[in-house]
Structure formats: structure tokens, C-alpha cells
Write an enzyme that holds these catalytic residues in place. Structure first.
Site, mmCIF file in Angstrom:
data_model
loop_
_atom_site.group_PDB
_atom_site.id
_atom_site.type_symbol
_atom_site.label_atom_id
_atom_site.label_comp_id
_atom_site.label_asym_id
_atom_site.label_seq_id
_atom_site.Cartn_x
_atom_site.Cartn_y
_atom_site.Cartn_z
ATOM 1 N N ASP A 257 13.995 8.266 4.155
ATOM 2 C CA ASP A 257 14.917 8.804 3.345
ATOM 3 C C ASP A 257 15.710 10.214 3.400
ATOM 4 O O ASP A 257 16.884 10.339 3.251
ATOM 5 C CB ASP A 257 14.381 8.827 1.970
ATOM 6 C CG ASP A 257 14.149 7.325 1.165
ATOM 7 O OD1 ASP A 257 14.861 6.653 1.745
ATOM 8 O OD2 ASP A 257 13.424 7.118 0.241
ATOM 9 N N LYS B 175 18.246 5.401 -6.626
ATOM 10 C CA LYS B 175 18.073 4.734 -5.157
ATOM 11 C C LYS B 175 18.050 3.461 -5.275
ATOM 12 O O LYS B 175 18.733 2.499 -4.709
ATOM 13 C CB LYS B 175 16.833 5.392 -4.770
ATOM 14 C CG LYS B 175 16.338 4.582 -3.339
ATOM 15 C CD LYS B 175 15.091 5.191 -2.772
ATOM 16 C CE LYS B 175 14.779 4.222 -1.468
ATOM 17 N NZ LYS B 175 13.478 4.648 -0.781
ATOM 18 N N GLY C 22 9.262 7.757 3.794
ATOM 19 C CA GLY C 22 9.965 7.322 4.904
ATOM 20 C C GLY C 22 10.952 8.046 5.465
ATOM 21 O O GLY C 22 11.008 9.276 5.384
ATOM 22 N N GLU D 286 -2.944 -7.485 9.146
ATOM 23 C CA GLU D 286 -2.185 -6.984 10.336
ATOM 24 C C GLU D 286 -0.642 -7.686 10.186
ATOM 25 O O GLU D 286 -0.453 -8.872 9.835
ATOM 26 C CB GLU D 286 -3.017 -7.664 11.474
ATOM 27 C CG GLU D 286 -2.777 -6.621 12.636
ATOM 28 C CD GLU D 286 -3.303 -7.308 13.917
ATOM 29 O OE1 GLU D 286 -2.738 -7.073 14.789
ATOM 30 O OE2 GLU D 286 -4.623 -7.868 13.809
ATOM 31 N N LYS E 29 0.723 -1.100 -0.106
ATOM 32 C CA LYS E 29 0.107 -0.007 -0.041
ATOM 33 C C LYS E 29 0.794 1.226 0.024
ATOM 34 O O LYS E 29 0.357 2.453 0.045
ATOM 35 C CB LYS E 29 -1.069 0.153 1.227
ATOM 36 C CG LYS E 29 -2.104 -1.010 1.219
ATOM 37 C CD LYS E 29 -3.061 -0.671 0.370
ATOM 38 C CE LYS E 29 -4.030 -1.970 0.144
ATOM 39 N NZ LYS E 29 -5.179 -1.694 0.571
ATOM 40 N N ASP F 261 8.849 -6.131 3.018
ATOM 41 C CA ASP F 261 8.728 -5.616 4.322
ATOM 42 C C ASP F 261 10.223 -5.148 4.574
ATOM 43 O O ASP F 261 11.132 -5.965 4.237
ATOM 44 C CB ASP F 261 8.343 -6.977 5.350
ATOM 45 C CG ASP F 261 7.949 -6.170 6.679
ATOM 46 O OD1 ASP F 261 7.016 -5.412 6.741
ATOM 47 O OD2 ASP F 261 8.673 -6.266 7.756
ATOM 48 N N HIS G 148 18.821 -0.964 -0.175
ATOM 49 C CA HIS G 148 18.018 -2.201 0.432
ATOM 50 C C HIS G 148 17.115 -2.739 -0.758
ATOM 51 O O HIS G 148 17.251 -4.129 -0.809
ATOM 52 C CB HIS G 148 17.610 -1.961 1.623
ATOM 53 C CG HIS G 148 16.516 -1.173 1.958
ATOM 54 N ND1 HIS G 148 16.691 0.302 1.105
ATOM 55 C CD2 HIS G 148 15.247 -1.196 2.446
ATOM 56 C CE1 HIS G 148 15.537 1.040 1.659
ATOM 57 N NE2 HIS G 148 14.764 0.262 2.223
ATOM 58 N N LYS H 269 7.064 2.501 -2.747
ATOM 59 C CA LYS H 269 7.649 1.145 -2.670
ATOM 60 C C LYS H 269 7.067 0.818 -4.266
ATOM 61 O O LYS H 269 7.978 0.251 -4.783
ATOM 62 C CB LYS H 269 7.064 0.188 -1.769
ATOM 63 C CG LYS H 269 7.736 0.099 -0.495
ATOM 64 C CD LYS H 269 7.159 -0.898 0.412
ATOM 65 C CE LYS H 269 7.369 -0.880 1.718
ATOM 66 N NZ LYS H 269 6.956 -2.227 2.620
HETATM 67 O O1 LIG Z 1 3.260 -2.926 4.167
HETATM 68 P P1 LIG Z 1 3.337 -2.140 3.105
HETATM 69 O O2 LIG Z 1 1.932 -1.999 2.540
HETATM 70 O O3 LIG Z 1 4.108 -2.712 1.993
HETATM 71 O O4 LIG Z 1 3.940 -0.622 3.274
HETATM 72 P P2 LIG Z 1 4.517 -0.007 4.713
HETATM 73 O O5 LIG Z 1 4.954 1.256 4.301
HETATM 74 O O6 LIG Z 1 3.560 -0.281 5.803
HETATM 75 O O7 LIG Z 1 5.720 -0.924 4.829
HETATM 76 P P3 LIG Z 1 6.165 -1.599 5.889
HETATM 77 O O8 LIG Z 1 5.274 -2.296 6.722
HETATM 78 O O9 LIG Z 1 7.429 -2.739 5.210
HETATM 79 O O10 LIG Z 1 7.108 -0.634 6.842
HETATM 80 C C1 LIG Z 1 8.452 -0.270 6.223
HETATM 81 C C2 LIG Z 1 8.789 1.212 6.864
HETATM 82 O O11 LIG Z 1 10.068 1.591 6.890
HETATM 83 C C3 LIG Z 1 10.523 2.509 6.251
HETATM 84 N N1 LIG Z 1 10.975 2.331 4.830
HETATM 85 C C4 LIG Z 1 11.373 1.149 4.362
HETATM 86 N N2 LIG Z 1 11.769 1.376 3.137
HETATM 87 C C5 LIG Z 1 12.145 2.572 2.974
HETATM 88 C C6 LIG Z 1 12.971 3.264 2.248
HETATM 89 O O12 LIG Z 1 13.370 2.777 1.242
HETATM 90 N N3 LIG Z 1 13.180 4.597 2.470
HETATM 91 C C7 LIG Z 1 12.711 5.150 3.661
HETATM 92 N N4 LIG Z 1 11.883 4.398 4.772
HETATM 93 C C8 LIG Z 1 11.755 3.184 4.251
HETATM 94 C C9 LIG Z 1 9.065 3.327 6.040
HETATM 95 O O13 LIG Z 1 8.812 4.158 6.889
HETATM 96 C C10 LIG Z 1 8.148 2.418 5.823
HETATM 97 O O14 LIG Z 1 6.851 2.804 6.049
#
Ligand SMILES: O=P(O)(O)OP(=O)(O)OP(=O)(O)OC[C@H]1O[C@@H](n2cnc3c(O)ncnc32)[C@H](O)[C@@H]1O
Ligand SMILES: [Mg+2]
Length: 198
Positions: free
Chosen positions: A156, A176, A154, A41, A9, A70, A181, A13
Site C-alpha cells: 500500500d 480504501k 503490504g 499451501e 490470516k 487471494d 481491488h 484483509k
Molecule cells: O492468504 P491469506 O491468509 O489470505 O493472507 P496473505 O497475506 O498471504 O494473502 P495472499 O496470499 O492473497 O497474498 C497477497 C499479498 O499481496 C499483497 N496485497 C494484496 N492485497 C493488498 C492490498 O490491499 N494492499 C497491499 N498489498 C496487498 C500483500 O503483499 C499480500 O500479502
């Protein structure tokens, strides 16, 4: 038809994964193409648990092969937090801004704490027969005092990579993906998917 659903969501990503999957030359869809599907969840305690949980959930919900992600930030000065709780660091449904503010506040409350950190990403693919593929990637950097750049999402703007003299928010999606990662994980996944779809 050969197609894959990017099962997240998070629009940031989706953009990064869709760009990296383009060389496969298969149709790349997003979960929003399959109606209003509720988010699962994220009850796992590891990135792998949550990536698999999301891939299986969305494959079931869409009836299509799904690729889930994730990921999160491990700050060394915070003993590896926020880790798998990165999205919820400042509370359930937290904004990126609130999470960034909390990260700075927690680090600033520990003078002398290490500012080194890494992002981790686990990708999980699950098809409608339950066949699973996984891949992971990491990326090392430094948490700076104040955000720089408006790209990405996020954490970044706070994640500086000394070898490129930029934060991840100062890079294009292609830049990027070459160092992040997620970019590293998806490169490994693309090789596996090329075999899967051949
Ligand atoms: O679960 P989905 O629907 O995939 O979307 P989400 O945003 O909730 O994703 P996650 O549960 O994996 O949480 C990962 C969090 O970690 C951080 N994060 C992950 N990858 C990142 C990136 O490439 N750059 C910056 N922050 C990142 C960011 O705050 C994300 O919301
Ligand atoms: Mg999530």
C-alpha cells in the site's frame, strides 16, 4: 444463525472485509475464533485457484461458511510480477518491508520500465455443502519511488492513485474499500451474499 467466517490470516484483509460485510447484518467471525488452524499451501497458479482452495480448506477446517481472498500486485515494468506470488516475493514468509524493498530494487534495476501497476483480488465463498460464490476486482495505480503513509498493509505505501493524490496507505479503511481491488470485489460479493442469506 447466519454467520460468515473471514478466512484469512492477514489482519489487514480481515479489517477491510469485516467493514465491507457489515451491511449484511450477519455475524462476521475470523478464523482465529476457531482455534489454531494451519495455513493451507497456496499451490494454485491463479488468484481464482488460490481463493477457492483457501475457501474450501477453511470451510472444512471450521465447519462454517467461509469467505477467502487471494490477491496481489501486477507491476507492468516487471511483466506482471509478483502476481499470485506477491506475499512470497522476497522469499517464503517475507515481511511487507522486504517485499516492498524488492519491488523497488527490481523496478530501479530496469531504468525506463513502466511504473504502472494494478492490484487484483478474487474472493471465494464456500459453505458447508460446498456451494461456491466468487467475485473479483482490480485497482490501477503507479509504483512510487518511496513509501508514503502508514495505513493498510503490504504494498500500500508504494501504490499511488493519481485521481485521489494518495497512496492506499494514506487512506482510511472506508476510503480504501471505496476504490480498492478488494473493495470492488467485496461489493459484488455482498450483493450475492445478500441473496444467499435471504
Ligand atoms: O492468504 P491469506 O491468509 O489470505 O493472507 P496473505 O497475506 O498471504 O494473502 P495472499 O496470499 O492473497 O497474498 C497477497 C499479498 O499481496 C499483497 N496485497 C494484496 N492485497 C493488498 C492490498 O490491499 N494492499 C497491499 N498489498 C496487498 C500483500 O503483499 C499480500 O500479502
Ligand atoms: Mg497467503
Amino acid at each position: 444463525m447466519k454467520e460468515i467466517v473471514v478466512a484469512t490470516k492477514n489482519a489487514g484483509k480481515v479489517a477491510e472485509l469485516a467493514a465491507a460485510l457489515a451491511p449484511l447484518q450477519i455475524a462476521v467471525k475470523s478464523v482465529s475464533d476457531y482455534g489454531a488452524i494451519e495455513e493451507p499451501e497456496e499451490t494454485g497458479t491463479t488468484f481464482t485457484d488460490n481463493a477457492l482452495l483457501k475457501a474450501r480448506y477453511y470451510a472444512q477446517a471450521t465447519g462454517r461458511a467461509c469467505l477467502a481472498d487471494d490477491s496481489g500486485l501486477e507491476a507492468d515494468g516487471l511483466g506482471g510480477e509478483p502476481g499470485v506470488y506477491s506475499a512470497r516475493f522476497a522469499g517464503p514468509g517475507a515481511t511487507d518491508r522486504a517485499n516492498n524493498e524488492k519491488l523497488l530494487a527490481e523496478l530501479n534495476a530496469r531504468p525506463g520500465a513502466a511504473r504502472t501497476a494494478r492490484f487484483r483480488c478474487v474472493l471465494a465463498f464456500c459453505d458447508t455443502n460446498g456451494q461456491v460464490l466468487t467475485a473479483d476486482g482490480t485497482c490501477e495505480g503507479i509504483i512510487i519511488e518511496e513509501g508514503q503513509g502508514s495505513g493498510g498493509f503490504g504494498y500500500d505505501p508504494l501504490f499511488f492513485m493519481p485521481e485521489y493524490r494518495k497512496t492506499l496507505a494514506e487512506m482510511t479503511v472506508a476510503e480504501k474499500n471505496a476504490v480498492s481491488h478488494r473493495g470492488r470485489a467485496v461489493q459484488v460479493m455482498v450483493k450475492q451474499l445478500a441473496g444467499y442469506f435471504s
